[in-house]
Design an enzyme around this catalytic site. Structure first.
Site, PDB file in Angstrom:
ATOM      1  N   ARG A 240       0.861  -1.188   0.000  1.00 52.08           N
ATOM      2  CA  ARG A 240       0.000   0.000   0.000  1.00 52.08           C
ATOM      3  C   ARG A 240       0.897   1.236   0.000  1.00 52.08           C
ATOM      4  NH1 ARG A 240      -3.573  -2.622  -1.765  1.00 52.08           N
ATOM      5  NH2 ARG A 240      -5.488  -3.262  -0.705  1.00 52.08           N
ATOM      6  N   HIS A 288      -1.207   0.886  -9.740  1.00 51.02           N
ATOM      7  CA  HIS A 288      -1.892  -0.123  -8.897  1.00 51.02           C
ATOM      8  C   HIS A 288      -2.408  -1.266  -9.774  1.00 51.02           C
ATOM      9  CE1 HIS A 288      -4.072  -0.658  -4.808  1.00 51.02           C
ATOM     10  NE2 HIS A 288      -3.842  -1.852  -5.369  1.00 51.02           N
TER      11      HIS A 288
END
Ligand code: NDP
Length: 325
Positions: A240, A288
């Site tokens: 993350r 991502h």
């Protein structure tokens, strides 16, 4: 209806009572999943949190859900993340007393392996240097570095980290891994806990972060961690964005201590155009994209857990609320 992935005992007539609210921060994503639901599971009622029918939803399919989800959907019995990570639920929903489950998928493991392998090969075989030399029309041959001389470290040895550590070891890379508790993975040197973190880091020519985001792991990729890596190390952040202290990374790259970083996740996504990481020498930015379960898999696991919840059966892929992952 796609029943391939559903346990036969969990598809009774009463399954038509299942009502799922799609609680995401991305209307296009919700719409895509709801359209797929209509095709694959037409007997399941679906809605969004704004819909009056949301009051009757028993299950929430979550990706960055609204914080007032429980007020809008007082009948919820289960929060199912349509992702591997659950940090996006936030403290209120994580500690609402409802069970939280997540996606675990072989295809996602394979996708993460492919992404990490690309980053490994890019630096092991000096493709980064070849590409920058091409910009300047420089013909320069770099000696071939054998896989056995590229030491890889994987932070987080769960569903994803454990899988890629084992597979990379099988390809001939010396692999070590670090987790909260001691793991046993063939051909992987496994370290555990804070006491062994420094020894682990000192053996990583390329570090892959696959930790979940928790209070213990937030900003773990910082100056002190980079200082423990060998000079010339490469960092890949696949976990993350909040795992990374961006300025510390820029400093470690600018000083020459780190060779490069491959970043797939960011504290703010999409990465703002003004963020210096876009232009930082040595940084590769990807959107991502490292790995994702297919919509079919997300929905199959969602619907199966929904039926299980209604039938009082044990849920699959439950999150340990106390640990936060
Ligand atoms: P898991 O929950 O299966 O595994 C987590 C691992 O991290 C476990 O080995 C755990 O150790 C370890 N860990 C957790 N906290 C600590 C800590 N404080 N110190 C040391 N080790 C710790 O997660 P997954 O493998 O399924 O996923 C990992 C993360 O990858 C997700 O949370 C998500 O953020 C990210 N992800 C990113 C994607 C992308 O496209 N970029 C796609 C999918 C996921 P132990 O078991 O001993 O507690």
């Amino acid at each position: 209806m796609n029943t391939d992935t559903l346990t036969p005992a969990l598809t009774p007539a009463s399954s038509s009572d299942l009502n799922i609210v799609f609680a995401t921060n991305n209307p296009a994503f919700s719409a895509r999943l709801m359209a797929l639901m209509a095709t694959e599971y037409p007997q399941v009622a679906v809605c969004t949190p704004d819909d009056p029918a949301a009051r009757h939803a028993q299950v929430a399919a979550c990706w960055h859900p609204p914080v007032d989800l429980l007020q809008r959907c007082p009948g919820l019995q289960l929060l199912q993340a349509v992702s591997a990570g659950v940090d996006h639920l936030g403290d209120i929903l994580m500690h609402s007393g409802l069970p939280v489950s997540r996606v675990v998928d072989e295809g996602q493991q394979q996708g993460m392996l492919e992404y990490v392998l690309w980053g490994v090969l890019h630096h092991q075989r000096d493709f980064d240097l070849a590409l920058s030399n091409q910009q300047a029309k420089i013909w320069q041959l770099h000696p071939q570095r054998q896989a056995g001389r590229m030491r890889i470290g994987v932070m987080g040895l769960g569903q994803l980290g454990g899988f890629i550590a084992a597979r990379l070891a099988g390809l001939g890379y010396p692999v070590s891994g670090w987790a909260g508790s001691r793991k046993q993975i063939e051909q992987v040197h496994c370290y555990a806990g804070e006491a062994e973190r420094g020894t682990f880091l000192s053996s990583c020519d390329l570090l892959v972060n696959l930790l979940p985001l928790t209070t213990a792991t937030e900003a773990i990729l910082d100056a002190s961690l980079f200082a423990e890596l060998p000079p010339g190390a490469v960092v890949m952040n696949c976990g993350r964005g909040e795992h990374l202290n961006e300025q510390d990374l820029i400093d470690a790259l600018s000083s020459g201590h780190l060779r490069a970083a491959v970043l797939d996740v960011f504290a703010q996504e999409p990465l703002p155009k003004g963020n210096p990481l876009w232009d930082q020498a040595g940084v590769i930015v990807t959107p991502h994209m490292a790995s994702s379960a297919s919509g079919q898999i997300m929905l199959a696991q969602l619907v199966e857990n929904g039926y299980r919840q209604l039938a009082g059966q044990p849920l699959r892929n439950l999150v340990d609320i106390a640990k936060g992952y």
